[in-house]
Design a protein around this motif. Structure first.
Motif, mmCIF file in Angstrom:
data_model
loop_
_atom_site.group_PDB
_atom_site.id
_atom_site.type_symbol
_atom_site.label_atom_id
_atom_site.label_comp_id
_atom_site.label_asym_id
_atom_site.label_seq_id
_atom_site.Cartn_x
_atom_site.Cartn_y
_atom_site.Cartn_z
ATOM 1 N N ASP A 1 -2.347 8.265 2.124
ATOM 2 C CA ASP A 1 -3.827 7.992 2.708
ATOM 3 C C ASP A 1 -4.628 7.208 1.854
ATOM 4 O O ASP A 1 -5.097 6.393 2.649
ATOM 5 C CB ASP A 1 -4.313 9.498 2.766
ATOM 6 N N THR A 2 -4.213 7.185 0.560
ATOM 7 C CA THR A 2 -5.076 6.164 -0.010
ATOM 8 C C THR A 2 -4.295 4.997 -0.472
ATOM 9 O O THR A 2 -2.915 5.348 -0.842
ATOM 10 C CB THR A 2 -5.517 6.902 -1.445
ATOM 11 N N ARG B 1 0.900 10.413 -3.206
ATOM 12 C CA ARG B 1 0.779 11.566 -3.531
ATOM 13 C C ARG B 1 2.161 12.197 -3.374
ATOM 14 O O ARG B 1 2.632 13.028 -2.177
ATOM 15 C CB ARG B 1 -0.248 12.432 -2.647
ATOM 16 N N GLY C 1 0.270 3.979 5.752
ATOM 17 C CA GLY C 1 -0.394 5.410 5.472
ATOM 18 C C GLY C 1 -0.664 5.834 6.894
ATOM 19 O O GLY C 1 -0.572 7.129 7.058
ATOM 20 N N HIS D 1 -2.723 -0.984 7.038
ATOM 21 C CA HIS D 1 -2.367 0.186 6.509
ATOM 22 C C HIS D 1 -1.395 1.060 7.274
ATOM 23 O O HIS D 1 -1.596 2.232 7.493
ATOM 24 C CB HIS D 1 -3.935 1.070 6.060
ATOM 25 N N LYS E 1 0.806 -1.471 0.078
ATOM 26 C CA LYS E 1 -0.047 -0.134 -0.109
ATOM 27 C C LYS E 1 0.923 1.194 -0.010
ATOM 28 O O LYS E 1 0.408 2.362 -0.326
ATOM 29 C CB LYS E 1 -1.051 0.037 1.207
#
Ligand code: B12
Length: 408
Positions: A222-223, A228, A213, A210, A170
């Motif tokens: 975050d996603t 990003r 994240g 996660h 992730k």
């Protein structure tokens, strides 16, 4: 004794494609790579999400990433002659000894672990070229190849995953069962047809974990499966030139070059990983990549050059590193940083560093000495951007007359 019923190919001394692929992977291991895999010569899974990533400006100021998206998404466009992608990985993992200074100590500047030793490009690229020569020998002909280590527009992680080298986590990094994510990738695009290794479905994958994240202080992850990059500490401290976004400066904590937070949070990196076999990655930066900030901020051009000769850190140049160090001094929050920041405001010729030192002083506004330093700097400063930072710092916590200082 020969068997006349055998097909001619098995009597030949030249290996068949599967044997050749196996010999090539063995050669890669002999050359110090920890793993090697072959992927089909086609766009890897999820490549079609790349244009959206660019359209959302997640690449920030890395304009080179936005060039030739068609090439990056599809190796056939990048090099039409190619027939297979050979990916290799090399671990840089080095467990920090128990008696090493605590890198979370905010008086220290933290470097990402891939950058503790010499620059990986200078190791992996020559090794890839040597592997290319070995392939010529094994294939019995000159095999045309393109060698890349961040140096070509291809999606290195998705291609390695497509060849079964691991799976994408992730945090968007490739995870290998033995090496976690602490390794670097290189590729040879070959004009040689080799059977691909099957992409392996991970046994567990990330499931509902996660941690990467939730541990990322800037929200870059975050996603799931999306970085990003314009918020990623690695981007901000290495690739982003110029003034750092004010709202993210505190989140950089004491990271001064790259960041390992998402990797440290990943359960696949916390169990006993195999350490690197390469002395190339041995720490050259003092204190296992976490030297005192006060030593870093004092580096002049010559000292910077000597300390980071042959290191990935030279990418930021002195101005970039000391910009980050100035921010970390503000995040430290100690009055011990004030004399060093005062010296920057008075003597540092590089406005970028002065600007961030002014911000750092603003973070230390509870110390009365800071107002004096900033007032004096304001009187002598000529650079507009530095003046603005001084003003904001004065305004921020110190509150001069009407919240700002009049320049006279
Ligand atoms: C630009 C770049 C950066 C940027 C942007 C990072 C990013 N995530 O894209 C910045 C400066 C932030 C960066 C940071 C780091 N980087 Co970097 N970076 C690159 C570079 C040069 C290009 C990457 C790229 O094309 N990004 C664009 C994005 C969109 O592409 P992508 O992440 O590969 O995305 C694909 C997948 O995510 C997939 N995808 C999309 N949706 C989905 C959904 C699912 C379910 C799945 C499975 C996949 C998937 O498709 C995407 C294509 O759109 C590569 C080398 C290369 N040419 O590939 C090295 C590379 C990725 N970096 C590397 C390293 C080591 C790092 C750092 C660890 C360094 C550090 N310690 O500071 C950090 C890690 C940060 C992180 N979590 O990603 C290694 C990664 C090795 C590994 N184990 O994975 C590479 C491969 C360099 C190398 N030669 O070894 N990096």
């Amino acid at each position: 004794m020969s068997d006349a019923t055998q097909p001619a190919s098995s009597l030949s001394l030249s290996p068949n494609p599967s044997e050749l692929a196996e010999l090539i992977k063995q050669a890669a291991r002999h050359l110090g790579f920890d793993f090697a895999s072959v992927a089909p010569y086609e766009p890897p899974p999820h490549a079609d999400t790349f244009p959206d990533w660019i359209a959302n400006d997640y690449h920030g100021t890395m304009a080179w990433l936005a060039k030739h998206p068609d090439r990056r998404m599809d190796p056939r466009v990048q090099w039409p002659q190619g027939k297979s992608v050979l990916s290799v990985g090399m671990s840089y993992h080095q467990p920090r000894p128990m008696d090493a200074p605590d890198p979370a100590d905010p008086s220290r500047g933290r470097f990402a672990s891939y950058a503790w030793g010499f620059d990986y490009h200078d190791l992996i690229l020559p090794r890839l070229k040597a592997l290319g020569k070995a392939i010529d020998y094994l294939a019995g002909r000159v095999v045309n190849a393109r060698a890349y280590v961040d140096t070509g527009p291809i999606l290195e992680r998705p291609l390695a995953a497509a060849g079964g080298a691991g799976f994408i986590g992730k945090h968007t990094l490739l995870i290998h069962w033995k090496h976690g994510s602490y390794f670097l990738l290189g590729e040879l695009l070959l004009d040689l047809e080799l059977p691909s290794d099957p992409a392996r479905k991970p046994l567990f994958g990330c499931r509902d974990c996660h941690s990467c994240g939730t541990s990322c202080p800037t929200g870059a992850l975050d996603t799931p499966y999306l970085n990003r990059a314009n918020r990623c500490i690695s981007y901000l401290t290495i690739e982003h030139r110029g003034i750092l976004p004010r709202n993210l400066r505190s989140e950089l904590r004491n990271w001064v070059f790259g960041c390992d937070i998402c990797q440290q949070a990943c359960p696949y990196n916390t169990r006993g990983l195999l350490p690197t076999r390469e002395p190339w990655f041995e720490p050259r930066i003092p204190d296992w990549g976490a030297p005192p900030l006060l030593e870093l901020i004092a580096l002049d051009d010559d000292q910077f050059g000597a300390m980071f000769k042959g290191s990935p850190v030279k990418r930021t140049k002195r101005r970039g590193l000391l910009r980050n160090v100035a921010v970390a001094l503000g995040n430290w929050g100690s009055d011990e940083a004030i004399p060093a920041l005062k010296r920057v405001m008075e003597d540092e010729p590089e406005p970028l560093i002065r600007a961030h030192a002014a911000w750092a002083l603003g973070q230390l506004s509870e110390y009365p000495a800071v107002r004096v330093v900033l007032d004096r700097a304001f009187k002598h400063e000529t650079d507009e951007i530095v003046l603005e930072e001084i003003n904001t710092s004065l305004d921020h916590g110190i509150h001069g007359i009407n919240g700002t200082t009049e320049k006279n």
